[in-house]
Design a protein around this motif. Sequence first.
Motif, PDB file in Angstrom:
ATOM      1  N   ALA A 178       0.833  -1.207   0.000  1.00  0.00           N
ATOM      2  CA  ALA A 178       0.000   0.000   0.000  1.00  0.00           C
ATOM      3  C   ALA A 178       0.866   1.256   0.000  1.00  0.00           C
ATOM      4  O   ALA A 178       0.537   2.253  -0.660  1.00  0.00           O
ATOM      5  CB  ALA A 178      -0.938  -0.004   1.204  1.00  0.00           C
ATOM      6  N   THR A 179       1.972   1.209   0.722  1.00  0.00           N
ATOM      7  CA  THR A 179       2.886   2.354   0.751  1.00  0.00           C
ATOM      8  C   THR A 179       3.547   2.550  -0.609  1.00  0.00           C
ATOM      9  O   THR A 179       3.745   3.681  -1.064  1.00  0.00           O
ATOM     10  CB  THR A 179       3.953   2.146   1.836  1.00  0.00           C
ATOM     11  N   GLY A 180       3.876   1.462  -1.263  1.00  0.00           N
ATOM     12  CA  GLY A 180       4.460   1.553  -2.597  1.00  0.00           C
ATOM     13  C   GLY A 180       3.533   2.196  -3.599  1.00  0.00           C
ATOM     14  O   GLY A 180       3.982   2.902  -4.522  1.00  0.00           O
ATOM     15  N   ARG A 181       2.243   2.000  -3.427  1.00  0.00           N
ATOM     16  CA  ARG A 181       1.281   2.642  -4.355  1.00  0.00           C
ATOM     17  C   ARG A 181       1.240   4.147  -4.138  1.00  0.00           C
ATOM     18  O   ARG A 181       0.927   4.903  -5.066  1.00  0.00           O
ATOM     19  CB  ARG A 181      -0.102   2.020  -4.165  1.00  0.00           C
ATOM     20  N   VAL A 182       1.542   4.599  -2.924  1.00  0.00           N
ATOM     21  CA  VAL A 182       1.593   6.039  -2.640  1.00  0.00           C
ATOM     22  C   VAL A 182       2.891   6.638  -3.165  1.00  0.00           C
ATOM     23  O   VAL A 182       2.917   7.759  -3.687  1.00  0.00           O
ATOM     24  CB  VAL A 182       1.439   6.295  -1.128  1.00  0.00           C
ATOM     25  N   HIS A 183       3.986   5.901  -3.038  1.00  0.00           N
ATOM     26  CA  HIS A 183       5.308   6.371  -3.456  1.00  0.00           C
ATOM     27  C   HIS A 183       5.746   5.552  -4.663  1.00  0.00           C
ATOM     28  O   HIS A 183       6.618   4.675  -4.569  1.00  0.00           O
ATOM     29  CB  HIS A 183       6.305   6.224  -2.296  1.00  0.00           C
ATOM     30  N   ALA A 184       5.139   5.857  -5.806  1.00  0.00           N
ATOM     31  CA  ALA A 184       5.350   5.043  -7.006  1.00  0.00           C
ATOM     32  C   ALA A 184       6.814   5.012  -7.434  1.00  0.00           C
ATOM     33  O   ALA A 184       7.279   4.006  -7.988  1.00  0.00           O
ATOM     34  CB  ALA A 184       4.480   5.570  -8.140  1.00  0.00           C
ATOM     35  N   ASP A 185       7.565   6.089  -7.177  1.00  0.00           N
ATOM     36  CA  ASP A 185       8.971   6.105  -7.585  1.00  0.00           C
ATOM     37  C   ASP A 185       9.813   5.113  -6.787  1.00  0.00           C
ATOM     38  O   ASP A 185      10.894   4.715  -7.233  1.00  0.00           O
ATOM     39  CB  ASP A 185       9.545   7.522  -7.442  1.00  0.00           C
ATOM     40  N   LEU A 186       9.325   4.710  -5.616  1.00  0.00           N
ATOM     41  CA  LEU A 186      10.038   3.740  -4.788  1.00  0.00           C
ATOM     42  C   LEU A 186       9.464   2.326  -4.919  1.00  0.00           C
ATOM     43  O   LEU A 186       9.926   1.411  -4.222  1.00  0.00           O
ATOM     44  CB  LEU A 186       9.990   4.158  -3.315  1.00  0.00           C
ATOM     45  N   MET A 187       8.486   2.158  -5.795  1.00  0.00           N
ATOM     46  CA  MET A 187       7.832   0.858  -5.911  1.00  0.00           C
ATOM     47  C   MET A 187       8.813  -0.282  -6.202  1.00  0.00           C
ATOM     48  O   MET A 187       8.711  -1.359  -5.590  1.00  0.00           O
ATOM     49  CB  MET A 187       6.737   0.891  -6.965  1.00  0.00           C
ATOM     50  N   PRO A 188       9.806  -0.124  -7.079  1.00  0.00           N
ATOM     51  CA  PRO A 188      10.734  -1.247  -7.308  1.00  0.00           C
ATOM     52  C   PRO A 188      11.472  -1.670  -6.045  1.00  0.00           C
ATOM     53  O   PRO A 188      11.613  -2.872  -5.775  1.00  0.00           O
ATOM     54  CB  PRO A 188      11.704  -0.700  -8.363  1.00  0.00           C
ATOM     55  N   GLN A 189      11.922  -0.708  -5.258  1.00  0.00           N
ATOM     56  CA  GLN A 189      12.635  -1.053  -4.022  1.00  0.00           C
ATOM     57  C   GLN A 189      11.694  -1.694  -3.008  1.00  0.00           C
ATOM     58  O   GLN A 189      12.067  -2.636  -2.302  1.00  0.00           O
ATOM     59  CB  GLN A 189      13.277   0.200  -3.413  1.00  0.00           C
ATOM     60  N   ILE A 190      10.462  -1.173  -2.926  1.00  0.00           N
ATOM     61  CA  ILE A 190       9.503  -1.730  -1.972  1.00  0.00           C
ATOM     62  C   ILE A 190       9.067  -3.129  -2.409  1.00  0.00           C
ATOM     63  O   ILE A 190       8.910  -4.036  -1.578  1.00  0.00           O
ATOM     64  CB  ILE A 190       8.303  -0.779  -1.803  1.00  0.00           C
ATOM     65  N   GLU A 191       8.906  -3.322  -3.699  1.00  0.00           N
ATOM     66  CA  GLU A 191       8.580  -4.668  -4.191  1.00  0.00           C
ATOM     67  C   GLU A 191       9.688  -5.659  -3.853  1.00  0.00           C
ATOM     68  O   GLU A 191       9.420  -6.825  -3.546  1.00  0.00           O
ATOM     69  CB  GLU A 191       8.335  -4.629  -5.705  1.00  0.00           C
ATOM     70  N   GLY A 292      11.144   0.959   5.235  1.00  0.00           N
ATOM     71  CA  GLY A 292       9.860   0.687   4.606  1.00  0.00           C
ATOM     72  C   GLY A 292       8.733   0.678   5.616  1.00  0.00           C
ATOM     73  O   GLY A 292       7.628   1.184   5.359  1.00  0.00           O
ATOM     74  N   LEU A 293       9.014   0.129   6.798  1.00  0.00           N
ATOM     75  CA  LEU A 293       8.005   0.115   7.851  1.00  0.00           C
ATOM     76  C   LEU A 293       7.788   1.503   8.436  1.00  0.00           C
ATOM     77  O   LEU A 293       6.665   1.862   8.818  1.00  0.00           O
ATOM     78  CB  LEU A 293       8.406  -0.880   8.938  1.00  0.00           C
ATOM     79  N   LEU A 294       8.852   2.303   8.521  1.00  0.00           N
ATOM     80  CA  LEU A 294       8.692   3.697   8.953  1.00  0.00           C
ATOM     81  C   LEU A 294       7.727   4.435   8.031  1.00  0.00           C
ATOM     82  O   LEU A 294       6.781   5.092   8.490  1.00  0.00           O
ATOM     83  CB  LEU A 294      10.045   4.409   8.945  1.00  0.00           C
ATOM     84  N   LEU A 295       7.974   4.330   6.745  1.00  0.00           N
ATOM     85  CA  LEU A 295       7.128   5.032   5.772  1.00  0.00           C
ATOM     86  C   LEU A 295       5.696   4.500   5.803  1.00  0.00           C
ATOM     87  O   LEU A 295       4.732   5.253   5.616  1.00  0.00           O
ATOM     88  CB  LEU A 295       7.735   4.884   4.377  1.00  0.00           C
ATOM     89  N   ALA A 296       5.556   3.204   6.074  1.00  0.00           N
ATOM     90  CA  ALA A 296       4.225   2.597   6.121  1.00  0.00           C
ATOM     91  C   ALA A 296       3.365   3.177   7.233  1.00  0.00           C
ATOM     92  O   ALA A 296       2.137   3.219   7.125  1.00  0.00           O
ATOM     93  CB  ALA A 296       4.345   1.086   6.295  1.00  0.00           C
ATOM     94  N   ARG A 297       3.986   3.659   8.323  1.00  0.00           N
ATOM     95  CA  ARG A 297       3.186   4.168   9.425  1.00  0.00           C
ATOM     96  C   ARG A 297       2.681   5.596   9.201  1.00  0.00           C
ATOM     97  O   ARG A 297       1.963   6.136  10.036  1.00  0.00           O
ATOM     98  CB  ARG A 297       3.971   4.092  10.735  1.00  0.00           C
ATOM     99  N   VAL A 298       3.043   6.178   8.058  1.00  0.00           N
ATOM    100  CA  VAL A 298       2.418   7.451   7.682  1.00  0.00           C
ATOM    101  C   VAL A 298       1.653   7.350   6.369  1.00  0.00           C
ATOM    102  O   VAL A 298       0.727   8.121   6.138  1.00  0.00           O
ATOM    103  CB  VAL A 298       3.439   8.615   7.607  1.00  0.00           C
ATOM    104  N   ASP A 299       2.012   6.383   5.512  1.00  0.00           N
ATOM    105  CA  ASP A 299       1.373   6.313   4.197  1.00  0.00           C
ATOM    106  C   ASP A 299       0.794   4.949   3.858  1.00  0.00           C
ATOM    107  O   ASP A 299       0.320   4.743   2.737  1.00  0.00           O
ATOM    108  CB  ASP A 299       2.392   6.716   3.115  1.00  0.00           C
TER     109      ASP A 299
END
Length: 343
Positions: A178-191, A292-299
Amino acid sequence: MTSQAPVETSGANPEFPETMRRFMERLGFGAKPDRAFPLTGGVSSDIWFVEAKGRRLCIKRALPALRVAADWRAPVERNHFEYAWFQRVAKILPDAVPPLVGHDEAAQMFAMAFLEPEANPLWKRNLLDGKVDPAFAGLVGEKLAAIHAATAGDPKTAADFATDASFHAIRLEPYLEATGRVHADLMPQIEKLVATTAATRLALAHGDISPKNILIGPKGPIFLDAECAWYGDPAFDLAFCLNHLLLKCIPVPGGVDRLAQSFERMVMAYRGRIVWEDPPGFERRCAALLPGLLLARVDGKSPAEYITQDKDREFVRSVARPLIAEPVATLLEVRNRWLQRFR
């Protein structure tokens, strides 16, 4: 997701559910409890306090849809695996889990002893009140590593907790994807984080090692809420808890130094007990996952309820995004990046 928070819900209380009443009767507590009311704090389950025949219990029943703003559904069978996690860990660290009373497989609910809050305060409450004890954080790291070490490479435990689909639904999708969908530019790293976590099967993970699910018991930490139990990557558990120690700096700025010490004590206590794999490799995987978990707790789908200001959300993003784009090798480097920007 839940805690044994001893707080009665406000307003008129609903009737004690009939399925729970029948469950209590089968357990030998009679058809009518002396007292029963729902507890606050749970988004994934109905949790009731029950007093009957001189015993004080919690009954927990899994919900198919979580009580959050986003559409977040999860299989109710997770209740079975939570109870099984408690049973397994009780053989390793008997004092680290609540005493169990019984399980209803068909209704996906179980009963456990209610642990009195005066003797077993909630770690999250202490942290938010500024009562930050680095030594206790070290104990959490020590006990967590003991659970992982005792279950690492165990084929039976792996077979009993083959909950990959549930773990994806409860953790990987709502937090990372879900966070990767918000930060599309980071989607490859999050995937890549998702793929690595999903493919790593080394030990029995709790999946929700958070201060809201840990009581400060007389004999050390007591772990609650193992709905996300999964035979997988132990790095997820450590990263998930360390994430909370960093985030607590925002509502508790006066405790930053002790929170930083708590982070280090937990890492050191845990790292010294890694026997199932190469410690530096474990730490690289954990240090990559933590931002990734840090970012997930806001997005993600489960934002931290105490991060309410846009400036604080932007601060979290300013630390997490660069670390996701270019991961570092150690957990203390993640902590130091956080502290540098925070101060």
